[in-house]
Motif scaffolding. Structure first.
Motif, PDB file in Angstrom:
ATOM      1  N   ALA A 101       0.835  -1.204   0.000  1.00 41.72           N
ATOM      2  CA  ALA A 101       0.000   0.000   0.000  1.00 41.72           C
ATOM      3  C   ALA A 101       0.871   1.256   0.000  1.00 41.72           C
ATOM      4  CB  ALA A 101      -0.935  -0.010   1.201  1.00 41.72           C
ATOM      5  N   LEU A 102       1.955   1.233   0.773  1.00 41.96           N
ATOM      6  CA  LEU A 102       2.874   2.376   0.767  1.00 41.96           C
ATOM      7  C   LEU A 102       3.482   2.579  -0.613  1.00 41.96           C
ATOM      8  CD1 LEU A 102       4.859   1.972   4.103  1.00 41.96           C
ATOM      9  CD2 LEU A 102       3.281   3.809   3.511  1.00 41.96           C
TER      10      LEU A 102
ATOM     11  N   LYS B 260       2.237   1.817  -3.499  1.00 43.58           N
ATOM     12  CA  LYS B 260       1.247   2.262  -4.484  1.00 43.58           C
ATOM     13  C   LYS B 260       0.733   3.679  -4.223  1.00 43.58           C
ATOM     14  CE  LYS B 260      -0.580  -2.260  -5.686  1.00 43.58           C
ATOM     15  NZ  LYS B 260      -1.782  -3.113  -5.685  1.00 43.58           N
ATOM     16  N   HIS B 261       0.861   4.162  -2.994  1.00 39.53           N
ATOM     17  CA  HIS B 261       0.283   5.457  -2.642  1.00 39.53           C
ATOM     18  C   HIS B 261       1.001   6.582  -3.397  1.00 39.53           C
ATOM     19  CE1 HIS B 261      -1.388   8.696  -0.285  1.00 39.53           C
ATOM     20  NE2 HIS B 261      -2.217   7.821   0.250  1.00 39.53           N
TER      21      HIS B 261
ATOM     22  N   GLN C  14       1.388   9.700  -2.691  1.00 36.33           N
ATOM     23  CA  GLN C  14       2.097  10.686  -1.879  1.00 36.33           C
ATOM     24  C   GLN C  14       3.355  10.129  -1.212  1.00 36.33           C
ATOM     25  OE1 GLN C  14      -0.819  12.148   0.846  1.00 36.33           O
ATOM     26  NE2 GLN C  14      -1.750  13.505  -0.665  1.00 36.33           N
ATOM     27  N   THR C  15       3.644   8.858  -1.424  1.00 34.95           N
ATOM     28  CA  THR C  15       4.861   8.277  -0.855  1.00 34.95           C
ATOM     29  C   THR C  15       6.063   8.890  -1.563  1.00 34.95           C
ATOM     30  OG1 THR C  15       3.712   6.201  -0.411  1.00 34.95           O
ATOM     31  CG2 THR C  15       6.105   6.132  -0.439  1.00 34.95           C
TER      32      THR C  15
ATOM     33  N   LYS D 174      10.135   4.901  -1.882  1.00 36.95           N
ATOM     34  CA  LYS D 174       9.808   3.846  -2.849  1.00 36.95           C
ATOM     35  C   LYS D 174      11.073   3.132  -3.319  1.00 36.95           C
ATOM     36  CE  LYS D 174       5.469   5.708  -4.552  1.00 36.95           C
ATOM     37  NZ  LYS D 174       4.659   6.045  -5.707  1.00 36.95           N
TER      38      LYS D 174
ATOM     39  N   LEU E 255       0.709   9.466   6.548  1.00 36.05           N
ATOM     40  CA  LEU E 255       0.614   8.599   5.379  1.00 36.05           C
ATOM     41  C   LEU E 255       0.785   7.130   5.779  1.00 36.05           C
ATOM     42  CD1 LEU E 255       0.383   8.254   2.332  1.00 36.05           C
ATOM     43  CD2 LEU E 255       2.834   8.657   2.179  1.00 36.05           C
ATOM     44  N   ARG E 256       1.730   6.868   6.680  1.00 36.73           N
ATOM     45  CA  ARG E 256       1.904   5.484   7.177  1.00 36.73           C
ATOM     46  C   ARG E 256       0.642   5.008   7.878  1.00 36.73           C
ATOM     47  NH1 ARG E 256       7.590   6.059  10.200  1.00 36.73           N
ATOM     48  NH2 ARG E 256       6.280   7.571  11.197  1.00 36.73           N
TER      49      ARG E 256
ATOM     50  N   CYS F  62      -2.166   4.204   5.388  1.00 38.28           N
ATOM     51  CA  CYS F  62      -1.952   2.904   4.718  1.00 38.28           C
ATOM     52  C   CYS F  62      -2.207   1.754   5.685  1.00 38.28           C
ATOM     53  CB  CYS F  62      -0.548   2.831   4.145  1.00 38.28           C
ATOM     54  SG  CYS F  62      -0.310   3.903   2.715  1.00 38.28           S
TER      55      CYS F  62
ATOM     56  N   GLU G  23      -5.889   1.381   6.003  1.00 39.92           N
ATOM     57  CA  GLU G  23      -6.421   0.791   4.766  1.00 39.92           C
ATOM     58  C   GLU G  23      -6.248  -0.731   4.774  1.00 39.92           C
ATOM     59  OE1 GLU G  23      -4.895   0.656   0.179  1.00 39.92           O
ATOM     60  OE2 GLU G  23      -4.813   2.584   1.212  1.00 39.92           O
TER      61      GLU G  23
END
Length: 98
Positions: free
Chosen positions: A23-24, A26-27, A29-30, A35, A83-84, A87, A90
């Protein structure tokens, strides 16, 4: 709690962590650096060669236990906390729907 139940719980936790890192990744805003670090950790895990060959006693087997968590740690440090958490939420909501 028996051994089989502990093993099942560990497998479930591992599956949840893999889904979290996916999920991280694909996000949108990561950060790009995060990445890249996540891909490096995955690549180091699956590629057949190591920085320290496995035939060197002790150190050869321990390099995966040091390098991969270090890359994951650095990636998580770059990603903002909100953000973490988004995810993580989610992934947990997806697990609860199953």
């Amino acid at each position: 709690m028996g051994f089989r139940a502990q093993l099942a719980a560990l497998a479930g936790r591992f599956k949840q962590e893999v889904a979290f890192y996916r999920a991280l990744q694909k996000h949108p805003q990561t950060p790009r650096l995060a990445k890249i670090l996540l891909w490096l950790a995955l690549g180091y895990l699956v590629l057949p060669f190591d920085l320290i060959p496995d035939f060197i006693p002790v150190i050869g087997q321990l390099d995966e236990l040091v390098i991969i968590p270090l890359l994951l740690y650095l990636a998580l440090k770059v990603i903002p906390v909100n953000l973490r958490q988004a995810c993580r939420d989610e992934v947990e909501s997806a697990d609860n729907q199953k």
